[in-house]
Enzyme design. Structure first.
Site, PDB file in Angstrom:
ATOM      1  N   LYS A 199     -79.086 -19.469  78.281  1.00  0.00           N
ATOM      2  CA  LYS A 199     -78.656 -18.144  77.785  1.00  0.00           C
ATOM      3  C   LYS A 199     -77.180 -18.152  77.948  1.00  0.00           C
ATOM      4  CE  LYS A 199     -80.725 -13.721  77.557  1.00  0.00           C
ATOM      5  NZ  LYS A 199     -81.523 -12.776  78.298  1.00  0.00           N
TER       6      LYS A 199
HETATM    7  O1  G3P Z   1     -83.536  -9.034  76.745  1.00  0.00           O
HETATM    8  C1  G3P Z   1     -82.344  -8.269  76.968  1.00  0.00           C
HETATM    9  C2  G3P Z   1     -82.665  -6.962  77.870  1.00  0.00           C
HETATM   10  O2  G3P Z   1     -83.039  -7.546  79.041  1.00  0.00           O
HETATM   11  C3  G3P Z   1     -82.097  -5.812  77.816  1.00  0.00           C
HETATM   12  O3  G3P Z   1     -83.008  -4.837  77.967  1.00  0.00           O
HETATM   13  O4  G3P Z   1     -83.669  -2.584  78.228  1.00  0.00           O
HETATM   14  O5  G3P Z   1     -81.706  -3.400  79.537  1.00  0.00           O
HETATM   15  O6  G3P Z   1     -81.342  -2.954  77.113  1.00  0.00           O
HETATM   16  P1  G3P Z   1     -82.350  -3.352  78.322  1.00  0.00           P
END
Ligand code: G3P
Length: 217
Positions: free
Chosen positions: A87
């Site tokens: 990643k």
């Molecule tokens: O996959 C990306 C993710 O981990 C971000 O999610 O909910 O932190 O915006 P969030």
């Protein structure tokens, strides 16, 4: 549509895997920290545990922000397990590193995608997965789903093989809308997957069936 779970929590991963619909796992440094996994050795060990729990792709994020550092960390991560996907952040050196790994046949996931232009660059660099952050776009009062539509159109126009990995998915409606728009993959918390099960008419219908069965026996 592939379902990935976006967590470093081993119990949640095991629960999603047990449901039989899990295709992979995505993590990031924040999700690792949330589980109290800190330090390079512990993080690498945790990735191995995740790979042992699931059959599919497991995205492991580099911490370096320079090309040489990304290559070194990415090689180290790729050597950990055959299921690891590297990643990489959507910055210039991340794009270069993506091209490097793509050329070597190592799977990549370009993360922190917030525009169609970034998504186009990631596809040009040969990314296996490209991750638009749906929820975070919604958070700033823009339409995250619109980015998924734009990406679908652009990738289909040119036959790009990169898979759209809708990330920062927060709820079941995000999952359903991504499916409608043709996202190849979605990644979200366990609740975004198990929430798809729920309907009150299913519960009341089942209760009635069981009640009626008892009457006849
Ligand atoms: O996959 C990306 C993710 O981990 C971000 O999610 O909910 O932190 O915006 P969030």
């Amino acid at each position: 549509m592939k379902f990935f779970i976006d967590t470093a929590n081993l119990n949640d991963i095991a629960e999603a895997e047990a449901l039989g619909v899990l295709d992979g796992v995505t993590t990031n440094p924040s999700l690792m920290a949330k589980e109290g996994i800190t330090g390079a050795a512990n993080i690498l060990n945790h990735y191995k545990k995740i790979c042992d729990l699931v059959a599919g792709d497991v995205s492991a994020e580099v911490i370096a922000t320079d090309y040489a550092g990304m290559i070194q960390q990415g090689e180290e991560l790729a050597a950990l397990h055959s299921q690891i996907v590297i990643k990489l952040p959507m910055i210039a050196d991340g794009v270069k590193a993506c091209k490097y790994f793509s050329d070597k046949g190592i799977k990549t996931n370009m993360t922190l995608i917030f525009s169609a232009g970034q998504a186009l660059l990631a596809a040009k660099a040969g990314a296996t997965y490209v991750s638009p952050f749906l929820g975070r776009l919604d958070d700033i009062s823009t339409d995250g789903l619109n980015l998924i539509s734009e990406m679908r159109l652009i990738y289909d126009n040119y036959g790009f093989k990169s898979q759209i990995l809708a990330a920062s998915v927060r709820n079941t409606m995000h999952v359903i809308n991504c499916a409608k728009l043709g996202s190849d993959v979605m990644t979200g918390p366990l609740s975004s997957i198990t929430g798809l099960l729920k309907h009150p008419l299913t519960d009341s219908g089942l209760a009635q069936f069981l009640e009626d069965y008892k009457k006849g026996n």
